[in-house]
Enzyme design. Structure first.
Site, PDB file in Angstrom:
ATOM      1  N   ASP A 124     -46.367 -40.231  43.557  1.00 35.11           N
ATOM      2  CA  ASP A 124     -44.961 -40.416  43.212  1.00 35.11           C
ATOM      3  C   ASP A 124     -44.239 -40.722  44.526  1.00 35.11           C
ATOM      4  O   ASP A 124     -44.174 -39.870  45.410  1.00 35.11           O
ATOM      5  CB  ASP A 124     -44.424 -39.123  42.574  1.00 35.11           C
ATOM      6  CG  ASP A 124     -42.939 -39.201  42.250  1.00 35.11           C
ATOM      7  OD1 ASP A 124     -42.234 -40.043  42.841  1.00 35.11           O
ATOM      8  OD2 ASP A 124     -42.471 -38.393  41.434  1.00 35.11           O
TER       9      ASP A 124
ATOM     10  N   PHE B 218     -41.317 -32.168  42.310  1.00 39.60           N
ATOM     11  CA  PHE B 218     -40.209 -32.452  41.409  1.00 39.60           C
ATOM     12  C   PHE B 218     -40.662 -32.201  39.968  1.00 39.60           C
ATOM     13  O   PHE B 218     -41.659 -32.754  39.513  1.00 39.60           O
ATOM     14  CB  PHE B 218     -39.713 -33.886  41.574  1.00 39.60           C
ATOM     15  CG  PHE B 218     -38.398 -34.088  40.887  1.00 39.60           C
ATOM     16  CD1 PHE B 218     -37.243 -33.549  41.412  1.00 39.60           C
ATOM     17  CD2 PHE B 218     -38.331 -34.756  39.680  1.00 39.60           C
ATOM     18  CE1 PHE B 218     -36.031 -33.685  40.761  1.00 39.60           C
ATOM     19  CE2 PHE B 218     -37.123 -34.902  39.021  1.00 39.60           C
ATOM     20  CZ  PHE B 218     -35.967 -34.370  39.562  1.00 39.60           C
TER      21      PHE B 218
ATOM     22  N   TYR C  66     -33.390 -45.976  42.599  1.00 38.94           N
ATOM     23  CA  TYR C  66     -31.969 -45.593  42.715  1.00 38.94           C
ATOM     24  C   TYR C  66     -31.671 -44.693  43.896  1.00 38.94           C
ATOM     25  O   TYR C  66     -30.527 -44.268  44.073  1.00 38.94           O
ATOM     26  CB  TYR C  66     -31.455 -44.961  41.416  1.00 38.94           C
ATOM     27  CG  TYR C  66     -32.245 -43.772  40.915  1.00 38.94           C
ATOM     28  CD1 TYR C  66     -32.075 -42.502  41.457  1.00 38.94           C
ATOM     29  CD2 TYR C  66     -33.168 -43.917  39.885  1.00 38.94           C
ATOM     30  CE1 TYR C  66     -32.792 -41.429  40.989  1.00 38.94           C
ATOM     31  CE2 TYR C  66     -33.893 -42.849  39.406  1.00 38.94           C
ATOM     32  CZ  TYR C  66     -33.697 -41.614  39.954  1.00 38.94           C
ATOM     33  OH  TYR C  66     -34.428 -40.545  39.492  1.00 38.94           O
ATOM     34  N   LYS C  67     -32.696 -44.372  44.705  1.00 37.40           N
ATOM     35  CA  LYS C  67     -32.448 -43.539  45.881  1.00 37.40           C
ATOM     36  C   LYS C  67     -32.300 -44.466  47.099  1.00 37.40           C
ATOM     37  O   LYS C  67     -31.270 -45.120  47.247  1.00 37.40           O
ATOM     38  CB  LYS C  67     -33.583 -42.529  46.042  1.00 37.40           C
ATOM     39  CG  LYS C  67     -33.663 -41.538  44.869  1.00 37.40           C
ATOM     40  CD  LYS C  67     -34.813 -40.564  45.050  1.00 37.40           C
ATOM     41  CE  LYS C  67     -34.977 -39.650  43.837  1.00 37.40           C
ATOM     42  NZ  LYS C  67     -33.861 -38.704  43.675  1.00 37.40           N
TER      43      LYS C  67
ATOM     44  N   ARG D  62     -29.774 -29.815  51.196  1.00 38.78           N
ATOM     45  CA  ARG D  62     -30.498 -31.042  51.559  1.00 38.78           C
ATOM     46  C   ARG D  62     -29.545 -32.080  52.148  1.00 38.78           C
ATOM     47  O   ARG D  62     -28.439 -32.297  51.640  1.00 38.78           O
ATOM     48  CB  ARG D  62     -31.129 -31.683  50.311  1.00 38.78           C
ATOM     49  CG  ARG D  62     -32.131 -30.840  49.584  1.00 38.78           C
ATOM     50  CD  ARG D  62     -32.926 -31.698  48.599  1.00 38.78           C
ATOM     51  NE  ARG D  62     -32.068 -32.561  47.784  1.00 38.78           N
ATOM     52  CZ  ARG D  62     -32.525 -33.485  46.953  1.00 38.78           C
ATOM     53  NH1 ARG D  62     -33.824 -33.690  46.828  1.00 38.78           N
ATOM     54  NH2 ARG D  62     -31.686 -34.223  46.233  1.00 38.78           N
TER      55      ARG D  62
END
Lengths: 412, 412
Positions: free
Chosen positions: B203, B132, B228-229, B371
């Site tokens: 991460d 990312f 937040y995921k 995805r």
């Protein structure tokens, strides 16, 4: 800026001023303590009446119902910019010069690092010893990353000339002192700093929303500010950052997160900063946090800051007059005063607690300062009259000596 | 961790698994799209049913009514620590090892800077080229502050040994790849990095809440993660940071804001870091933002991550089986798979749009990846079966070629 200030001399005069106060209609916009006077809006602004519904919509409709489509449907992607543009008039800046992101400390870190890079021959950051500490701590953190870097603390801004040597890359000052409420002359100081070849960074946390600010007119390089004091965006709401357009192309801040990238959604492996103010972004602020700011800015768009300033000076002037005999450390000259009044008292902590028991909410700052903040949108003249009377009574009665007022631990 | 995974072969078998799913009771905890299947919880988790009320209380009662007294009365001052302690079990860490603050990017900046200082003879930060991007951008930002610093990108973690030379101070890797969904072996890689004398920073944004994580057992030095995921704390909710206790006394992070000070409310002019994990704090997170995290952690405290992992592998395995013939880039071996499945398709963008029109919400990542994220707390086997069927139909029918699906601009 310097309209003549009328200071009422009786409670009746206060009531008369309240009756004709052009800002009085704003009071109904805020949720105020039922039985009390809130004089701590310089620490944490109160809840606007409209905010719960804006937050609810953000939570239930934007996040809950529309989910990822909100990035476009509700303009999420643009919020750091659009909210910055809505703050810009409050600080005398133009569109594209203010961005909402991170915290004051993090934003100051970005700007100070950029400033040191813009003055490669200079390695000192200059600040005031008694300014709000996080600014000094961040200056320490930044200068520690540069060979030969150092954070130098002046005893006071009055010593500026003695400290402004050729080693100074940037000066960081608080527009209004968080303790004394002293307001600095932004134009004059910025010019002096520039003449010495340094960059000027203003912290406007304690002035934005209380004092008209003219960043562009004062030729300021950079500024940081918060939105949770006079702006009422909510506890620890996102901060904002200003950068003069002349620096946009050259400033290199090191917190190069993906939202500061020229094309965040290209997912390139190499960093390429956005054009303009966007390069100061790092990551995206919490949408719940931003919702409080979205709500309160609807109010600020209706406010005339000249009226705010006039009333602020009248309220602080009134309190200072009614506090005669006390050790008021706030400047009496209107042009040197922000929107708070501080009184030095060796037993400031229990005095503040005794005032709170009487319904007057101020706060205490170690070692010996009692602070009262005056927020013109929701504090009335009569309230200030009564608060001053309460303070005199608390001190005269000695009621603050009661044991219950001496328990520490309060964070205000 | 590696319980045998049952992959249903018919829709009836899916329904049967749903009927006995130990996680099925959690589904009612979440607000789900009325007519659709949400397979994007790896980008933005859905709204927990209990969250609006927690947010409302925070706004109206804590901020609105109790104002500054909330710092003590509602434990605000402790929240970065108490919420960190509640996240700790989700990442295999102990109390006092995780703190909630800032964003992933800002936290990574702190940790990478600290890591480079802990390895003074080494100036390289090593990462994966296709990870990312914000992690890579931050590595660039940090190494740019160190003389001779450089951010080096491996083509893939499979090349790690070739890149792990004596110049590497720290390795930053994503536990689960945001594109492919590949899950890395945290223990083995951490050990390898340590043998080379470097520090390991993970991460865990794409694994926390979906994959059991064992930071302590894997001897990890530092980690960052988002909430937040899979954790469902709300859009761009505050991040968290882990630091192994052995590093607490020596790590020097440069974002030295006042909440990382040993005594924030002493208002000292000099910075003195807090003991323990507190030194990684900078400023205070938004209380509105934190309220979303407070709410969702009430759910997570009831969750058995082994059940999450077992169902996650079954759901992703089911989707992969039903996507036969497509270019699935997600590893088929369960131990190498996170909780998402990615499919390469040259027209991935319109295919995703066509899927959304059919009510199956996935997302697209440039240049060519479709995805689908599988969140075991609220996605059922039957939904995954139907989603895979929808994908086959969209591709077989060519309906994605319609002009309306080819307008860009969506941020997902």
């Amino acid at each position: 800026m310097s309209a003549p200030v009328t200071i009422p001399g009786t409670r009746e005069q206060c009531a008369a001023l309240d009756a004709v106060d052009p800002l009085a209609p704003f009071r109904k916009e805020f949720t105020l303590p039922a039985n009390g006077v809130y004089l701590d809006g310089n620490s944490l602004g109160v809840l606007p009446v409209r905010t719960p519904e804006v937050v609810r919509r953000t939570v239930e409709e934007e996040w809950g119902r529309d989910l990822i489509t909100s990035w476009n449907k509700h303009g999420w992607t643009e919020l750091p910019y659009t909210l910055g543009d809505r703050i810009a008039p409050l600080v005398g800046a133009g569109a594209g010069e203010v961005v909402v992101c991170d915290s004051v400390s993090v934003n100051l870190f970005k700007l100070l690092t950029a400033a040191l890079r813009m003055r490669p021959g200079r390695r000192t950051v200059l600040g005031e010893r008694d300014t709000f500490p996080t600014d000094l701590y961040i200056a320490e953190g930044v200068t520690g990353l540069f060979e030969g870097g150092s954070s130098v603390l002046m005893p006071s801004v009055d010593d500026l000339d003695a400290y402004l040597d050729e080693g100074v890359a940037a000066v960081v000052l608080s527009h209004v002192d968080y303790r004394t409420g002293r307001l600095l002359d932004m134009a004059e100081i910025t010019a002096r700093v520039h003449r010495a070849g340094a960059l000027m960074i203003w912290d406007v946390c304690h002035s934005v929303g209380a004092v008209p600010i003219e960043l562009t007119a004062c030729d300021v390089d950079f500024a940081v500010g918060c939105t949770y004091k006079y702006l009422n965006a909510g506890p620890c709401a996102p901060a904002f950052l200003y950068a003069a357009p002349r620096h946009h192309a050259v400033a290199e801040q090191p917190l190069t997160g993906w939202f500061g990238h020229a094309e965040p959604f290209a997912f390139d492996s190499g960093y390429r900063p956005a054009e303009g103010i966007g390069r100061f972004l790092t990551s995206f602020p919490s949408l719940l946090a931003l919702s409080g700011l979205r709500a309160t800015l609807e109010i600020w768009e209706q406010v005339d800051l000249r009226e705010v300033r006039a009333k602020s000076l009248a309220l602080t002037g009134l309190f200072i007059e009614q506090a005669q005999g006390l050790d008021v450390v706030t400047p009496r000259r209107p042009e040197e005063r922000g929107s708070q009044v501080a009184i030095r008292h060796p037993d400031g902590f229990p005095v503040v607690q005794a005032m709170i028991e009487r319904g007057v909410i101020g706060d205490f700052r170690a070692p010996d300062l009692i602070r009262f903040g005056f927020t013109p949108l929701y504090v009335s003249y009569t309230e200030v009259w009564d608060a001053a009377a309460a303070l005199r009574e608390v001190l005269a009665s000695g009621e603050w000596r009661a044991e219950r007022f001496n328990r520490r631990g309060a964070v205000t």
